[in-house]
Design a protein around this motif. Structure first.
Motif, short mmCIF file in Angstrom:
data_model
loop_
_atom_site.label_atom_id
_atom_site.label_comp_id
_atom_site.label_asym_id
_atom_site.label_seq_id
_atom_site.Cartn_x
_atom_site.Cartn_y
_atom_site.Cartn_z
N THR A 82 0.84 -1.20 0.00
CA THR A 82 0.00 0.00 0.00
C THR A 82 0.88 1.24 0.00
N LEU A 83 0.30 2.35 -0.46
CA LEU A 83 1.02 3.61 -0.56
C LEU A 83 0.54 4.59 0.51
N LYS A 84 1.36 5.60 0.78
CA LYS A 84 0.99 6.64 1.74
C LYS A 84 1.65 7.95 1.36
N SER A 85 0.90 9.04 1.49
CA SER A 85 1.47 10.36 1.27
C SER A 85 2.56 10.61 2.31
N ASN A 86 3.66 11.23 1.89
CA ASN A 86 4.82 11.37 2.75
C ASN A 86 5.11 12.83 3.11
N PHE A 87 4.06 13.62 3.28
CA PHE A 87 4.24 15.00 3.75
C PHE A 87 4.40 14.95 5.26
N ASP A 88 5.57 15.26 5.75
CA ASP A 88 5.92 15.04 7.15
C ASP A 88 5.03 15.86 8.09
N SER A 89 4.66 15.26 9.21
CA SER A 89 3.77 15.92 10.17
C SER A 89 4.41 17.18 10.76
N THR A 90 5.74 17.23 10.82
CA THR A 90 6.39 18.43 11.35
C THR A 90 6.18 19.63 10.42
N LEU A 91 6.04 19.36 9.12
CA LEU A 91 5.76 20.45 8.18
C LEU A 91 4.33 20.96 8.35
N VAL A 92 3.41 20.05 8.66
CA VAL A 92 2.03 20.46 8.93
C VAL A 92 2.00 21.39 10.15
N LYS A 93 2.72 21.00 11.20
CA LYS A 93 2.79 21.84 12.40
C LYS A 93 3.45 23.18 12.10
N LEU A 94 4.48 23.15 11.25
CA LEU A 94 5.16 24.39 10.89
C LEU A 94 4.19 25.36 10.22
N LEU A 95 3.39 24.88 9.28
CA LEU A 95 2.43 25.73 8.59
C LEU A 95 1.41 26.30 9.57
N GLN A 96 0.99 25.49 10.53
CA GLN A 96 0.05 25.98 11.54
C GLN A 96 0.69 27.04 12.42
N GLU A 97 1.95 26.80 12.81
CA GLU A 97 2.64 27.77 13.66
C GLU A 97 2.79 29.11 12.95
#
Length: 296
Positions: free
Chosen positions: A159-174
């Motif tokens: 199976t496949l999975k998107s590899n956009f790191d969770s730390t980048l998600v937090k960075l955008l929120q910050e």
């Protein structure tokens, strides 16, 4: 007026009450005599409030109360909490400094002013440290995370999975909340934030692709796999670009998404659904019974 001051639950409310009266009224001698003792009480009340703020800050500086940081990213939540404490002691201090010199020259008033100044310094130092630590972390990790491949594959289930790191998600929120708080944001973080909508679009489309692929692999029967193996191979060839070649800074991500969508949606997913519909149709007689009787 004295009763009203006693009934106000907060130091800020007490000062607001005094401000609500006409200045001329407060200048009357009889009122001045009545208020002198109440103003001294204001100093004592503010001193107690300062001690409470100081204890709260010391107790929770490493882990701010969840009720004040709910739905906020970690660093921004800490800063919002810190600024709330700062506002709680700065606004009353501004009001206190407008009292008569006879009040301000008292020993307890000077002690309160010193305590307030010390707490303000501690809060500002805390905010500065949080911002600098976050900026340093962003500089060290964000670029590396953006050069991760678009996809990762489970070796066990394929199976496949998107590899956009969770730390980048937090960075955008910050960054979003830093801008709302009018705080300085490192240029490297701003550069990433400017691409937030692009990343969101890519992630949504890649998630759609991998979900179709993963659902199909989960439902695929062993006897069906050889029938669509050529189409799976073709899709895997396209997916390999997202697994080994392209990353979140690449210039051909949109092209990859378009190619992958063309393979997975109408070809792999569509062929499997068509094959099952045909198989279902040929296993039934016109009257509704089955041509073939399956046994377990």
């Amino acid at each position: 007026m004295s009763i009203a001051l006693e009934n106000c639950p907060t130091i800020y409310g007490k000062f607001q009450l005094l401000d609500s009266f006409d200045g001329g009224l407060l200048e009357r001698a009889i009122i001045q005599d009545e208020l002198k003792g109440r103003k001294v009480d204001l100093v004592h009340v503010f001193g107690r409030d300062l001690r409470f703020v100081q204890e709260t800050f010391i107790s929770h500086r490493e882990d701010p109360p969840k009720q004040t940081t709910r739905n906020l990213p970690p660093v921004s939540g800490s800063l919002v909490w810190c600024r709330g404490l700062l506002a709680r002691i700065e606004i009353p201090m501004t009001k206190l400094q407008k009292l008569d010199r006879t009040i301000l020259d008292r020993k307890e008033a000077k002690e309160v002013a010193k305590i307030q100044s010390d707490i303000v310094s501690s809060l500002i130092e805390f905010e500065t440290s949080k911002i600098e630590d976050w900026a340093s972390e962003v500089s060290l990790s964000s670029d590396a995370k953006l050069h991760l491949p678009l996809l990762v594959r489970s070796q066990e289930h394929r199976t496949l999975k998107s590899n956009f790191d969770s730390t980048l998600v937090k960075l955008l929120q910050e960054v979003k909340y830093f801008l709302m708080l009018d705080l300085k944001v490192p240029q490297s973080a701003l550069d990433i934030f400017e691409s937030a909508e692009t990343f969101r679009s890519w992630i949504d489309n890649i998630d759609l692709i991998v979900n179709i692929n993963n659902e199909m692999l989960g439902l695929l029967l062993p006897v069906e796999r050889p029938l669509i193996a050529p189409y799976l191979t073709k899709f895997d060839h396209v997916a390999e670009r997202g697994l080994a070649v392209l990353h979140w800074r690449s210039h051909r991500v949109d092209e990859f998404i378009s190619d992958a969508m063309k393979e997975v949606k109408p070809v792999v997913h569509g062929i499997l659904e068509t094959w099952r519909a045909v198989l279902l149709a040929i296993t039934r007689k016109p009257g509704g019974g089955a041509f073939f009787k399956f046994t377990g």
